[in-house]
Design an enzyme around this catalytic site. Structure first.
Site, short mmCIF file in Angstrom:
data_model
loop_
_atom_site.label_atom_id
_atom_site.label_comp_id
_atom_site.label_asym_id
_atom_site.label_seq_id
_atom_site.Cartn_x
_atom_site.Cartn_y
_atom_site.Cartn_z
CG ASP A 1 -51.20 -2.92 4.13
OD1 ASP A 1 -51.91 -3.92 4.14
OD2 ASP A 1 -50.14 -2.86 4.04
CG ASN B 1 -39.46 -15.28 12.72
OD1 ASN B 1 -39.07 -14.05 12.53
ND2 ASN B 1 -39.91 -15.87 13.72
CG HIS C 1 -51.77 -7.56 6.38
ND1 HIS C 1 -50.89 -7.62 5.58
CD2 HIS C 1 -52.05 -8.63 6.91
CE1 HIS C 1 -50.18 -8.91 6.16
NE2 HIS C 1 -51.07 -9.44 6.76
CG ASP D 1 -23.30 -6.43 26.74
OD1 ASP D 1 -22.93 -5.64 27.40
OD2 ASP D 1 -23.09 -6.36 25.26
CG ASP E 1 -46.59 -8.06 4.99
OD1 ASP E 1 -47.41 -7.05 5.35
OD2 ASP E 1 -46.96 -8.91 4.16
CD GLU E 2 -39.35 -9.78 8.91
OE1 GLU E 2 -38.84 -9.85 10.07
OE2 GLU E 2 -39.86 -10.55 8.05
CG ASP F 1 -25.58 -1.61 22.96
OD1 ASP F 1 -24.76 -2.50 22.60
OD2 ASP F 1 -25.61 -0.21 22.78
CG ASP G 1 -23.94 2.16 21.05
OD1 ASP G 1 -24.54 2.91 20.12
OD2 ASP G 1 -24.32 2.39 22.55
CD GLU H 1 -45.00 0.42 11.23
OE1 GLU H 1 -45.05 1.44 11.11
OE2 GLU H 1 -45.76 -0.53 10.60
CG ASP I 1 -28.03 1.62 20.55
OD1 ASP I 1 -27.93 1.19 21.76
OD2 ASP I 1 -27.66 2.41 20.39
CB SER J 1 -43.52 -8.66 12.03
OG SER J 1 -43.21 -9.47 11.13
CB CYS K 1 -47.87 -5.10 0.61
SG CYS K 1 -49.51 -5.01 0.82
#
Length: 806
Positions: A613, A513, A611, A309, A490-491, A306, A298, A493, A296, A510, A788
């Site tokens: 779906d 792009n 796909h 670094d 599509d972008e 995180d 913070d 999950e 994540d 995904s 979608c």
């Protein structure tokens, strides 16, 4: 040694037949424990520091030419090895055991820590040091006098000796057993408690041969305790159990321990009750620590996740695992000894360890292990001290990384500066990096994501009302942020990762792009929301790499094999050809490496977009807990045929859709080309139907056929592919019991759409509520529908992934 019930439980002292991994199905215990009134660990272990395990003379005797040196550099006082200073022989445990079975599948079981071979010398006493929790091999065969044919063993109360051989050949009149001397003989010993004094435990081997009097070899054993274990915690302080290191120092005792919880409960488990703390095992009774990838962000001012670094602040602590090193030593102990914390070079880029130096930010936490930093020499003062370490994962499991990382602690003898340090003890603990986990439609929804477009205002209004009914949050991506890219599913999950102390939602970005490429990073990644992505290093991205082609089933059981977190579903070409596509191997390897949701490959390349779906979905239901929905041309033709027989052949499809040619039921039924197209589609879906029934353990009663027609169009390479003929109702949004279904604009009969009515009759008896959303021009004409164009963050499973057995 101590024999009270507390120590029997805490140190694993038990009858061999109760061992969960017995070396034999039946064991022969020839004597039992004594001194049941002992209730505490031995306080002091005093011996000369330069004795070598398994070698040397008995206490008080010279070894070689020189006298044994004491800790202060002077000569050690001789010690008497008489019977008055040691427990009587014959009270130990002597066990006959056959060689044990191999470890169970899926169990990581490295060799036991510091296992030594102890050689004995007939007629000459021998001294050895054994570490609690380990087994030392006792070389009985090669040490036997010439002419010996068998042997027997007696031992002090604190010693357990195992003989792996066929049943004893004979018993003496006193009841003791004799074993034949043959190659392949396996004799091991272990101690049940740390020694109070040097060589206070004894093992006597009697060699029997032609002579009436057996030849004896006497072994003096000293037991020392050293432990290493792990925990995960949330950055708060709680009392931990310490099992001390006891080192051989005259008139002093030394404690060194890494305190932790390897039982995955948040509570400390005595180390003595863990048979092999370096084994990471699956299942509800498994053991081993769990490590989160600190993925994540913070700090809102940071541009990276995180773990990228080496800065650590208090906000990060709940994402990391805590390890406490406790030391209690003489003041000058570390002038002659060193402690080294280390990981394998092959694993140093998978984990980072921070040391808590105390004081204030920003210099309080320093990175001591990690990339290009496989080991760290601990600079510790003598006396009593506790040092905190915080550990973070740097990578999820993948094709080249099984997810297991070992942390090692080594104690070195540095007493002679002119010689290299010698290893006195080494132990390690294995922990597993928590996997990324998907959530199926049956999990409760928490938040819905959708893009705002110029042409979807009415759709957004309807979706807002649906989200309100389902009591979940709605997040709308602004048009300038999406760059007019509407395909939210599509972008990305949205899944999660989990340790006993922490559950973190994680978005999987995904590699497609397109316009939404920055949305997961800019709008999802943040405090308490992680991020991961995988992209192909070679080859181009195809439509099958979008995450409309990535679904997961609800929990299933298949042929007795449980999948409590469901199974991942991905689509591919079914077989390779010049025109075929499949999900990139980088993505498939990542999904497979998580282990907890074994992927199933379906055939989806027959679709224009490709796909999964587009032809399947899952909805919650009673009894089994869910139903699989499959798009069905057969069911649609059957419904339209029924309407034709009832005299509704003139009813129109697409009635109410502007600028769209309407078609009569009778014309659709008489369209031979459309029939051929859907006959082909039905075969493709039937193939997947069989795969899903086999791989998910489904019966026909678990499947609901949703009426749907398709048509074939040629793609950019001229290959015919299928797309939905009218809005694809199986491509729905599932928000608990509330379903957002694409409005099909089917033939209106008696004032109602016959397609909508058919779907209601199939799903509402399951306790579901159907809402039909007009997505025709916003999504359908662009080869997608409601699912979608949306995405959902769902509640994680209550089931803990480490309790399963992949």
């Amino acid at each position: 040694g101590p024999r009270c019930p507390w120590l029997q439980e805490g140190m694993g002292w038990r009858d061999e037949t109760s061992d969960p991994h017995p070396r034999s199905q039946a064991s022969e215990t020839l004597s039992s424990c004594q001194d049941a009134d002992r209730t505490s660990l031995p306080p002091v272990l005093a011996s000369a520091p330069n004795w070598v395990p398994g070698l040397g003379a008995a206490p008080g005797q010279r070894r070689g030419r020189g006298d044994t040196a004491g800790p202060g550099g002077g000569r050690a006082e001789p010690q008497t090895a008489g019977a008055d200073s040691r427990p009587p022989l014959g009270a130990g445990q002597i066990k006959a055991a056959a060689p044990g079975p191999p470890a169970a599948a899926g169990t990581h079981r490295p060799a036991m820590a510091w296992g030594t071979v102890v050689h004995v010398a007939p007629g000459q006493p021998t001294q050895a040091v054994c570490v609690l929790g380990t087994e030392s091999q006792l070389d009985v065969y090669s040490s036997a006098p010439k002419g010996s044919t068998s042997f027997s063993i007696t031992a002090s109360p604190g010693v357990v000796v195992k003989v792996a051989h066929r049943p004893p050949s004979k018993k003496s009149p006193t009841g003791s057993s004799q074993w034949p001397l043959e190659p392949g003989l396996d004799v091991s010993l272990k101690l049940s408690a740390a020694s109070e004094s040097t060589g206070d435990q004894q093992v006597r081997i009697s060699y029997h041969g032609p002579a009436p009097t057996p030849v004896e070899a006497l072994l003096y054993v000293t037991g020392v305790a050293l432990t290493l274990c792990w925990t995960e915690c949330q950055g708060f302080t709680f009392k931990l159990y310490n099992s001390p290191v006891k080192l051989p120092l005259s008139s002093h005792f030394t404690e060194i321990s890494l305190s932790a919880d390897i039982s995955r409960t948040g509570k400390m488990k005595p180390t003595g009750s863990v048979k092999d703390q370096r084994a990471w095992t699956w299942g509800p009774r498994g053991q081993g620590a769990i490590l989160l990838v600190n993925c994540d962000r913070d700090n809102p001012d940071s541009s990276a996740v995180d773990y990228q670094d080496e800065q650590l602040d208090d906000n990060d602590l709940e994402d990391l695992s805590l390890v406490i090193l406790s030391t209690k030593t003489p003041e000058d102990f570390f002038s002659k000894h060193q402690l080294v914390l280390h990981v394998a070079k092959s694993e140093m880029d998978k984990v980072r360890v921070f040391q808590d130096n105390g004081g204030r930010q920003p210099s309080r936490y320093s990175a001591v292990l990690g990339p290009e930093r496989p080991s760290h020499l601990l600079e510790l003062p003598g006396g009593r001290r506790s040092t905190r370490f915080y550990v973070e994962g740097l990578a999820f499991p993948d094709a080249s990384f099984p997810g297991l990382v070992s942390l090692h602690l080594s104690l070195l003898d540095a007493s002679n500066p002119e010689l290299p340090q010698s290893l006195l003890f080494q132990d390690s603990v294995v922990f597993r990096v928590a996997p990324w986990i998907m959530t199926p439609n049956t999990q409760p929804p928490k938040e819905v994501y959708v893009c705002r477009l110029f042409e979807n205002e009415d759709f957004l209004t309807s979706l807002t009302a649906l989200a309100k009914k389902a009591k979940c949050k709605l997040t709308v991506c602004a048009q300038d942020e999406s760059v007019n890219d509407r395909w939210m599913q599509d972008e990305m999950e949205i899944g999660y990762t989990q340790a006993p102390h922490r559950t973190l939602p994680v978005v999987f970005d995904s590699p497609r792009n397109r316009g939404l490429k920055d949305f997961p990073i800019k709008c999802m990644l943040g405090r308490d929301f992680g991020y991961v992505t995988r992209g192909p290093q070679t080859g181009s991205v195809t439509d099958l790499d979008s995450f409309g082609n990535l679904e997961v089933s609800p929990p299933v059981t298949v042929g007795g094999k449980a999948y409590p977190l469901g199974r991942i579903l991905i689509g591919d070409s079914g077989y390779p050809s010049k025109e075929s596509q499949e999900m990139h191997r980088t993505l498939q390897d990542f999904l497979q490496a998580q282990q907890v949701q074994a992927p199933v490959r379906l055939y989806s390349d027959w679709l224009c977009v490709g796909h999964v779906d587009e032809f399947l979905s899952f909805v919650p239901a009673q009894k089994k807990g869910f139903r699989l929905l499959l798009a069905s041309p057969r069911a649609c033709y059957r419904l339209l045929q029924e309407q034709l027989k009832e005299g509704h052949g003139e009813a129109l499809l697409f009635q109410g859709v502007k600028k769209k040619k309407q078609q009569k039921i009778k014309d659709i039924l008489s369209d031979k080309i459309l029939r051929e197209h859907n006959s082909y589609v039905e075969k493709c879906i039937d193939w997947n139907r069989a795969v899903l029934k086999r791989e998910l353990g489904l019966a026909e009663r678990d499947i609901v056929d949703i009426p749907q027609l398709f048509k074939l169009i040629k793609d950019s390479r001229g290959t015919p592919k299928a797309e939905a003929f009218f809005p694809n109702m199986v491509n729905m949004l599932v928000l608990g019991r509330h379903l957002g279904i694409p409005k099909p604009f089917g033939p209106v009969i008696n004032g109602r759409c016959c397609l909508e009515e058919e779907v209601r009759s199939l799903l509402e008896p399951l306790g579901l509520h159907c809402t039909f959303l007009d997505d025709f021009y916003a999504y359908h004409v662009r080869q997608g529908d409601v699912h979608c164009g949306t995405n959902v963050r769902r509640q994680p499973f209550a089931f803990k992934w480490w309790c399963m057995e992949p």
